[in-house]
Design a protein around this motif. Structure first.
Motif, PDB file in Angstrom:
ATOM      1  N   ILE A   1       0.836  -1.213   0.000  1.00  0.00           N
ATOM      2  CA  ILE A   1       0.000   0.000   0.000  1.00  0.00           C
ATOM      3  C   ILE A   1       0.864   1.254   0.000  1.00  0.00           C
ATOM      4  O   ILE A   1       0.617   2.204  -0.761  1.00  0.00           O
ATOM      5  CB  ILE A   1      -0.944  -0.020   1.212  1.00  0.00           C
ATOM      6  CG1 ILE A   1      -1.970  -1.147   1.059  1.00  0.00           C
ATOM      7  CG2 ILE A   1      -1.642   1.326   1.362  1.00  0.00           C
ATOM      8  CD1 ILE A   1      -2.839  -1.368   2.289  1.00  0.00           C
ATOM      9  N   ILE A   2       1.874   1.266   0.867  1.00  0.00           N
ATOM     10  CA  ILE A   2       2.764   2.441   0.922  1.00  0.00           C
ATOM     11  C   ILE A   2       3.481   2.656  -0.396  1.00  0.00           C
ATOM     12  O   ILE A   2       3.606   3.781  -0.915  1.00  0.00           O
ATOM     13  CB  ILE A   2       3.770   2.260   2.077  1.00  0.00           C
ATOM     14  CG1 ILE A   2       3.034   2.281   3.420  1.00  0.00           C
ATOM     15  CG2 ILE A   2       4.826   3.362   2.035  1.00  0.00           C
ATOM     16  CD1 ILE A   2       3.907   1.948   4.618  1.00  0.00           C
ATOM     17  N   GLY A   3       3.977   1.574  -1.017  1.00  0.00           N
ATOM     18  CA  GLY A   3       4.660   1.693  -2.305  1.00  0.00           C
ATOM     19  C   GLY A   3       3.733   2.218  -3.378  1.00  0.00           C
ATOM     20  O   GLY A   3       4.126   3.026  -4.236  1.00  0.00           O
ATOM     21  N   GLY A   4       2.482   1.740  -3.361  1.00  0.00           N
ATOM     22  CA  GLY A   4       1.520   2.225  -4.363  1.00  0.00           C
ATOM     23  C   GLY A   4       1.229   3.693  -4.194  1.00  0.00           C
ATOM     24  O   GLY A   4       1.097   4.454  -5.176  1.00  0.00           O
ATOM     25  N   ILE A   5       1.096   4.113  -2.896  1.00  0.00           N
ATOM     26  CA  ILE A   5       0.844   5.542  -2.654  1.00  0.00           C
ATOM     27  C   ILE A   5       2.001   6.403  -3.144  1.00  0.00           C
ATOM     28  O   ILE A   5       1.810   7.448  -3.786  1.00  0.00           O
ATOM     29  CB  ILE A   5       0.574   5.763  -1.157  1.00  0.00           C
ATOM     30  CG1 ILE A   5      -0.763   5.094  -0.752  1.00  0.00           C
ATOM     31  CG2 ILE A   5       0.543   7.254  -0.820  1.00  0.00           C
ATOM     32  CD1 ILE A   5      -1.012   5.112   0.751  1.00  0.00           C
ATOM     33  N   LEU A   6       3.251   5.991  -2.844  1.00  0.00           N
ATOM     34  CA  LEU A   6       4.419   6.751  -3.308  1.00  0.00           C
ATOM     35  C   LEU A   6       4.502   6.817  -4.834  1.00  0.00           C
ATOM     36  O   LEU A   6       4.828   7.867  -5.424  1.00  0.00           O
ATOM     37  CB  LEU A   6       5.698   6.116  -2.741  1.00  0.00           C
ATOM     38  CG  LEU A   6       5.886   6.241  -1.213  1.00  0.00           C
ATOM     39  CD1 LEU A   6       7.133   5.477  -0.758  1.00  0.00           C
ATOM     40  CD2 LEU A   6       5.995   7.709  -0.808  1.00  0.00           C
ATOM     41  N   LEU A   7       4.188   5.696  -5.503  1.00  0.00           N
ATOM     42  CA  LEU A   7       4.216   5.683  -6.972  1.00  0.00           C
ATOM     43  C   LEU A   7       3.170   6.621  -7.566  1.00  0.00           C
ATOM     44  O   LEU A   7       3.409   7.341  -8.532  1.00  0.00           O
ATOM     45  CB  LEU A   7       3.985   4.251  -7.466  1.00  0.00           C
ATOM     46  CG  LEU A   7       4.036   4.050  -8.989  1.00  0.00           C
ATOM     47  CD1 LEU A   7       5.417   4.422  -9.527  1.00  0.00           C
ATOM     48  CD2 LEU A   7       3.721   2.580  -9.321  1.00  0.00           C
ATOM     49  N   PHE A   8       1.986   6.628  -6.928  1.00  0.00           N
ATOM     50  CA  PHE A   8       0.902   7.502  -7.403  1.00  0.00           C
ATOM     51  C   PHE A   8       1.277   8.970  -7.230  1.00  0.00           C
ATOM     52  O   PHE A   8       1.027   9.812  -8.110  1.00  0.00           O
ATOM     53  CB  PHE A   8      -0.371   7.176  -6.617  1.00  0.00           C
ATOM     54  CG  PHE A   8      -1.541   8.027  -7.012  1.00  0.00           C
ATOM     55  CD1 PHE A   8      -1.909   9.142  -6.243  1.00  0.00           C
ATOM     56  CD2 PHE A   8      -2.266   7.736  -8.147  1.00  0.00           C
ATOM     57  CE1 PHE A   8      -2.991   9.917  -6.611  1.00  0.00           C
ATOM     58  CE2 PHE A   8      -3.335   8.507  -8.516  1.00  0.00           C
ATOM     59  CZ  PHE A   8      -3.712   9.618  -7.755  1.00  0.00           C
ATOM     60  N   VAL A   9       1.874   9.293  -6.029  1.00  0.00           N
ATOM     61  CA  VAL A   9       2.296  10.684  -5.787  1.00  0.00           C
ATOM     62  C   VAL A   9       3.366  11.111  -6.791  1.00  0.00           C
ATOM     63  O   VAL A   9       3.339  12.222  -7.352  1.00  0.00           O
ATOM     64  CB  VAL A   9       2.797  10.832  -4.335  1.00  0.00           C
ATOM     65  CG1 VAL A   9       3.454  12.197  -4.137  1.00  0.00           C
ATOM     66  CG2 VAL A   9       1.648  10.652  -3.358  1.00  0.00           C
ATOM     67  N   LEU A  10       4.348  10.237  -7.038  1.00  0.00           N
ATOM     68  CA  LEU A  10       5.419  10.557  -7.987  1.00  0.00           C
ATOM     69  C   LEU A  10       4.861  10.769  -9.387  1.00  0.00           C
ATOM     70  O   LEU A  10       5.268  11.693 -10.119  1.00  0.00           O
ATOM     71  CB  LEU A  10       6.462   9.426  -7.981  1.00  0.00           C
ATOM     72  CG  LEU A  10       7.679   9.628  -8.890  1.00  0.00           C
ATOM     73  CD1 LEU A  10       8.456  10.876  -8.463  1.00  0.00           C
ATOM     74  CD2 LEU A  10       8.584   8.420  -8.843  1.00  0.00           C
ATOM     75  N   LEU A  11       3.915   9.916  -9.784  1.00  0.00           N
ATOM     76  CA  LEU A  11       3.296  10.062 -11.104  1.00  0.00           C
ATOM     77  C   LEU A  11       2.514  11.369 -11.204  1.00  0.00           C
ATOM     78  O   LEU A  11       2.553  12.071 -12.224  1.00  0.00           O
ATOM     79  CB  LEU A  11       2.369   8.864 -11.360  1.00  0.00           C
ATOM     80  CG  LEU A  11       1.684   8.830 -12.734  1.00  0.00           C
ATOM     81  CD1 LEU A  11       2.723   8.742 -13.835  1.00  0.00           C
ATOM     82  CD2 LEU A  11       0.731   7.636 -12.814  1.00  0.00           C
TER      83      LEU A  11
END
Length: 415
Positions: free
Chosen positions: A10-20
Motif C-alpha cells: 500500500i505504501i509503495g503504491g501511494i508513493l508511486l501515485f504521488v510521484l506520477l
C-alpha cells in the motif's frame, strides 16, 4: 508477515501515485508556459515595450501618409548580458566581449522579446531605394520633346553602333503626329540613316539599331546629329527638333554601352550670315566672380579653299578697357563649315569689372605652312562696346546669374 507485506504494498503504491502525479503536474505546467504570456515585473522594461508598441502603431498610421519612415533597430534580450556604452540620442554600442558567448536557448514569447529589447537607433528605408528615373516625368517649360539613344564602339571592326530607343512629348504642328528620325555622323551631312515612321503617336518607341563605319582616329572628331521629322497627310516632312551630340567627350568601348537622353532643340532655320554664325552660352557666378563661356558650334563658315585646311578652332579672349587679359582655345576640328565644339571655358572676373569687360570670340582656320586665317569674329559686352543682340546677350547673362544663356551670333570681319 502477510500484514507487513500488505502494508508495504500500500505504501509503495501511494508513493508511486504521488510521484506520477508530480510528474504529470510538472509536464502540464511546462506545456502551459509555451502558450502563455509572462508577467512583466520590471517597470523599466514595461516602459520600453509600451514605447515600442506605440512606435509600431504610429508607424502603421504614418506609412499611409508618407513614404519615408524610420524603422526601429532593436537589440534582442538574448544579448542583454553584454556591456553597453551609452551614447547621445539614446544610441548604444557594444564593448568588446567574448565572441563565443552562447545566447540563451529555450522558447520565449514575442511579447517578452519586445519587452526586454533595447532601441539602439533607426534605419531610413529611403537610403536603400534606387533613385527614381525622372527623365520621363520632369520636362522643363517650353520643351518640344526628348530623345533617348545608346552608343557603343567596336574597336576591331571600327563600327559605331547607335541604337535609337524612343522619343517622348513631341509637339507637332497638327493634332496627329507620324514621326521618324534621320541620323547623321557629322561632318558628313550628305549621307544619313533613317528610322521607320511611327504612325499617330507623340511618344514613338523605335528600338532600332544603326551602324556607322568610322576609324578610331577620327571617332572623337565626329558628332551625331538626330533630326526628328513629322509626316503630314500630304506626305510632307516637317522638322520638329534636333539633337547634336559630340563624341569627343565620351569613353566609347565595347564594354561600355552608354544610354543617353537629350532634349530636342529647334534648328536655326534662318540662312547663315555672310561669314557664318557661332552659337555659345554665357553664365556669370556673382558669388565666385567667375565668367563661363560654352562654345557650342558654328555654321556656314567660309573656309579658305586655296590651301588645305588643317583645322578650324575658336579663340575666346577676355578684354578689359580694350586691354587683353586672357585667352583660351578650343580643339581644332578638321575643315568643316559646320563644326561642333561643346567646350567650356571659365575666366575670373569681379562683378565691378563687368561694366568695362568684354568677350571676343574669333573663328580661325590654320593651314599647313601658312599663318592662321581669321574666318569671323564677334564681341559681346556692355553698352560701352556692343549693341543689338550682343548687348542683349550680355545683359541677360547679368540678369540671370548662374544660368547658361544660349544664343546665335553672326560673325563679321571687323576688328
Amino acid at each position: 508477515e502477510q500484514a507487513v507485506a500488505v502494508a508495504g504494498g500500500i505504501i509503495g503504491g501511494i508513493l508511486l501515485f504521488v510521484l506520477l502525479g508530480i510528474t504529470v503536474y510538472l509536464l502540464w505546467k511546462k506545456f502551459c508556459c509555451l502558450f502563455s504570456y509572462e508577467k512583466l515585473i520590471n517597470p523599466v522594461k514595461t516602459t520600453y515595450a509600451n514605447a515600442i508598441f506605440q512606435d509600431q502603431a504610429n508607424s502603421e498610421i504614418q506609412l499611409k501618409s508618407t513614404r519615408s519612415r524610420s524603422v526601429p533597430f532593436i537589440i534582442p534580450p538574448t544579448l542583454h548580458g553584454r556591456d553597453w556604452i551609452h551614447l547621445t540620442n539614446e544610441e548604444q554600442v557594444q564593448e568588446d566581449s567574448d565572441p563565443y558567448m552562447i545566447p540563451q536557448s529555450g522558447p520565449r514569447s514575442s511579447f517578452h522579446s519586445l519587452a526586454g529589447a533595447y532601441v539602439v537607433g533607426t534605419i531610413n528605408p529611403d537610403l536603400y531605394k534606387f533613385p527614381e528615373d525622372k527623365s520621363e516625368t520632369d520636362f522643363p517649360d517650353g520643351n518640344i520633346g526628348r530623345l533617348w539613344f545608346s552608343i557603343e564602339y567596336e574597336q576591331e571592326s571600327e563600327r559605331l553602333l547607335v541604337s535609337l530607343i524612343k522619343v517622348r512629348k513631341l509637339q507637332p504642328p497638327a493634332d496627329s503626329c507620324s514621326p521618324f528620325v534621320k541620323i547623321y555622323l557629322l561632318p558628313d551631312e550628305r549621307s544619313y540613316l533613317q528610322s521607320k515612321t511611327k504612325c499617330k503617336t507623340l511618344n514613338p518607341q523605335f528600338d532600332e539599331n544603326f551602324v556607322f563605319q568610322v576609324s578610331s582616329k577620327m571617332l572623337l572628331q565626329r558628332t551625331l546629329k538626330f533630326l526628328v521629322y513629322h509626316v503630314d497627310k500630304q506626305k510632307k516632312h516637317h522638322l520638329l527638333g534636333q539633337v547634336i551630340f559630340p563624341l569627343k567627350n565620351e569613353a566609347l568601348t565595347e564594354d561600355n554601352k552608354l544610354v543617353i537622353w537629350r532634349d530636342l532643340e529647334k534648328e536655326n532655320l534662318e540662312p547663315p550670315s555672310e561669314y557664318g554664325d557661332i552659337q555659345f552660352s554665357l553664365s556669370y557666378n556673382d558669388y565666385l566672380g567667375r565668367l563661363t563661356v560654352v562654345v557650342l558650334r558654328a555654321r556656314g563658315l567660309k573656309l579658305q579653299e586655296e590651301s588645305p585646311a588643317v583645322g578650324v578652332y575658336v579663340k575666346v579672349s577676355l578684354m578689359n578697357h580694350n586691354k587683353f587679359i586672357k585667352s583660351k582655345k578650343t580643339a581644332a576640328l578638321l575643315g568643316t563649315p559646320n563644326p561642333v565644339y561643346n567646350e567650356t571655358f571659365s575666366f575670373k572676373a569681379d562683378q565691378t569689372e563687368l561694366d568695362t569687360a568684354s568677350l571676343s570670340l574669333s573663328v580661325l582656320q590654320s593651314n599647313k605652312g601658312e599663318k592662321t586665317l581669321l574666318l569671323g569674329r564677334v564681341v559681346v559686352g556692355p553698352f560701352m562696346y556692343t549693341r543689338g543682340k550682343e548687348l542683349e546677350h550680355w545683359n541677360e547673362m547679368i540678369s540671370k546669374p548662374k544660368e547658361l544663356v544660349k544664343r546665335w551670333h553672326a560673325l563679321c570681319h571687323s576688328t
